[in-house]
Design an enzyme around this catalytic site. Sequence first.
Site, PDB file in Angstrom:
ATOM      1  N   ARG A  74       0.820  -1.199   0.000  1.00 27.94           N
ATOM      2  CA  ARG A  74       0.000   0.000   0.000  1.00 27.94           C
ATOM      3  C   ARG A  74       0.861   1.259   0.000  1.00 27.94           C
ATOM      4  NH1 ARG A  74      -1.912   0.875   4.307  1.00 27.94           N
ATOM      5  NH2 ARG A  74      -1.064  -0.815   5.556  1.00 27.94           N
ATOM      6  N   LYS A 217      -8.431  -2.537   1.047  1.00 28.44           N
ATOM      7  CA  LYS A 217      -8.363  -1.624   2.183  1.00 28.44           C
ATOM      8  C   LYS A 217      -9.157  -0.350   1.926  1.00 28.44           C
ATOM      9  CE  LYS A 217      -6.144  -4.164   5.057  1.00 28.44           C
ATOM     10  NZ  LYS A 217      -6.898  -4.763   6.190  1.00 28.44           N
ATOM     11  N   HIS A 237     -10.979  -3.682  12.811  1.00 36.24           N
ATOM     12  CA  HIS A 237      -9.893  -4.420  12.172  1.00 36.24           C
ATOM     13  C   HIS A 237      -9.555  -5.586  13.083  1.00 36.24           C
ATOM     14  CE1 HIS A 237      -5.526  -4.570  10.559  1.00 36.24           C
ATOM     15  NE2 HIS A 237      -6.333  -5.204   9.738  1.00 36.24           N
ATOM     16  N   SER A 256       0.344  -6.910  12.609  1.00 37.57           N
ATOM     17  CA  SER A 256       1.113  -7.965  11.956  1.00 37.57           C
ATOM     18  C   SER A 256       2.136  -8.563  12.915  1.00 37.57           C
ATOM     19  CB  SER A 256       1.828  -7.392  10.730  1.00 37.57           C
ATOM     20  OG  SER A 256       2.598  -8.367  10.083  1.00 37.57           O
ATOM     21  N   LYS A 260      -2.670 -12.930  15.306  1.00 41.88           N
ATOM     22  CA  LYS A 260      -4.122 -12.791  15.130  1.00 41.88           C
ATOM     23  C   LYS A 260      -4.698 -13.905  14.243  1.00 41.88           C
ATOM     24  CE  LYS A 260      -5.567  -9.663  12.322  1.00 41.88           C
ATOM     25  NZ  LYS A 260      -6.070  -8.504  11.561  1.00 41.88           N
ATOM     26  N   THR A 261      -4.056 -14.132  13.104  1.00 43.70           N
ATOM     27  CA  THR A 261      -4.556 -15.150  12.177  1.00 43.70           C
ATOM     28  C   THR A 261      -4.378 -16.550  12.759  1.00 43.70           C
ATOM     29  OG1 THR A 261      -4.036 -13.729  10.288  1.00 43.70           O
ATOM     30  CG2 THR A 261      -4.344 -16.084   9.846  1.00 43.70           C
ATOM     31  N   ASP A 275     -10.017 -10.752   9.191  1.00 41.82           N
ATOM     32  CA  ASP A 275      -9.416  -9.419   9.104  1.00 41.82           C
ATOM     33  C   ASP A 275     -10.356  -8.242   9.358  1.00 41.82           C
ATOM     34  OD1 ASP A 275      -7.055  -7.872   8.638  1.00 41.82           O
ATOM     35  OD2 ASP A 275      -7.783  -7.371   6.646  1.00 41.82           O
ATOM     36  N   ARG A 340       1.500 -12.426  -1.116  1.00 39.07           N
ATOM     37  CA  ARG A 340       0.139 -12.639  -0.612  1.00 39.07           C
ATOM     38  C   ARG A 340      -0.611 -13.659  -1.465  1.00 39.07           C
ATOM     39  NH1 ARG A 340      -1.866  -9.493   3.995  1.00 39.07           N
ATOM     40  NH2 ARG A 340      -0.370  -7.798   4.292  1.00 39.07           N
TER      41      ARG A 340
END
Length: 552
Positions: A74, A217, A237, A256, A260-261, A275, A340
């Site tokens: 981004r 995003k 988020h 990151s 979390k994942t 997400d 990704r």
Amino acid sequence: MSTSNIPPAQAGNQFIKLPDDLHALSDAGFDMDHIHIKRNAAVAQLYEEAIRNEGAVISSNGALINFSGKKTGRSPKDKRIVFEETSKDDIWWGPVNIKMPEHVFEINRERAIDYLNTRESVYVVDAYAGWDPKYRIKVRVICARAYHALFMTNMLIRPTREELEHWGEPDFTIYNAGQFPANRFTAGMTSTTSVEINFKRMEMVILGTEYAGEMKKGIFSVMHYLQPVKFGQLSLHSSANEGKEKGDVTLFFGLSGTGKTTLSADPNRLLIGDDEHVWADNGVFNIEGGCYAKTINLSAEKEPEIFNAIKFGSILENVVYDPVTRVPNYDDVMITENTRCAYPIEFIPNAKIPCISRNQPSNIVMLTCDAYGVLPPVSKLTPEQAQYHFVAGYTSKTPGTEDGILEPSPTFSTCYGQPFIVLHPGRYAKMLAERMEKVKANCWLINTGWTGGKFGTGKRCPLKYTRAIIDAIHDGTLAQAKFEQFPVFNLSIPTGLSNVPDEILNPAKAWKDTSAFQTEVNKLAGMFNENFKKYENDLSANVVSAGPKASA
């Protein structure tokens, strides 16, 4: 001119007359006599055209490998929000949301449409953002790359054939002309890249970047505005999962590298999403229809669900591959470390479809990876502390040998997603506290980082202990535990917990050098206090005072 009108992903291709709900393209300035509109094209068709026109390849696992060009991430410094009368009083203006005059948006919008009119094929993806019919929005993506069309087909919620036939006008439109640069001499432009949102027109324009994540995003930023302002709901988020037996919902916040994942992917629980979510009055729902997973160092052993989701229909982004075997090399960072994969959420075996729960969250988990090694592995937060740490959004980056940094560096990303925040962080924090209070949800701060010393001397808290903590949250035993006070940060920490050593639970006991421990605690507390100064005037005194207090 011809059109394709394909409802869900992987449907067959049908050429029909221009539907009434596509006449808006002509009104927007598209030359319908010369461009070929391909609406909701089949996955197989997008594969074919990406291979033929964009240099994409099919990997050995069936996924499409494509590339985003110069931009592999981004461009937050090039993100703009149009300053206009309908939204100007709600936006949190500053370095995250930079003002753009309306007339500059009009210039860039026309530039994008003019470029798209030069393409032989223009792809249109009509799909939803938000699984709850009450709060979802209809999104239209207009782009010139099959790669971008497949990406958003995967990331948005795919409509049924019947829904698409009665689509009508979209609520929000993205004009993605990312192959064409912005004019950097246009007022307010700082580069040839521009990613801009106009809430009055409900449109987004992308110039000068082909990184597909800008679209994902961008929609999240739109929902971060619409859900609180228009619907009165809380956009977050976060990841979310639901217990298979009790139906209890847990929200996981984390930047990151915090886990979390990994922690939300639990074989005993259903994944609502990984997400972006909305905590609504009637439950919790996923904003997206897909997952956008990092693939750096991916393996079947470490993350089998993600590894196995990479198959036909998925799109690998900027991943290096063996030119002979077409086997992806997830360890190769030659192009970027930000490799990704985008895939439909139904590719995850334990995903809950539809991605919605009618139950209110029972537990809120705020994840941090503290490389200073001083935060406890688990703390129970008061409502004021929950708001404080939500606004702070702390984690830390570990030292990297490439730039010679010898100390951990703190990262504060408000609401655990600063680049996507549209309103003032305090507004989201207040809504979070109100909803937590209403349903009596527990809030936990979990440190997945270092223990027994900071990075370099201590060790990373073993995943098995963190999982044991999460299990204790879900079975209710942690809430019933005895707690003691952890000084400076004034956190409540359990004195004992099954399957977790007592010395792990209290960092002061894990450090051999108590003087060094106290120094690091005070150092981190000072960083928290310094970061929080910019929010103090807009938050209640109770929230501000819930932060750490360094000892003399």
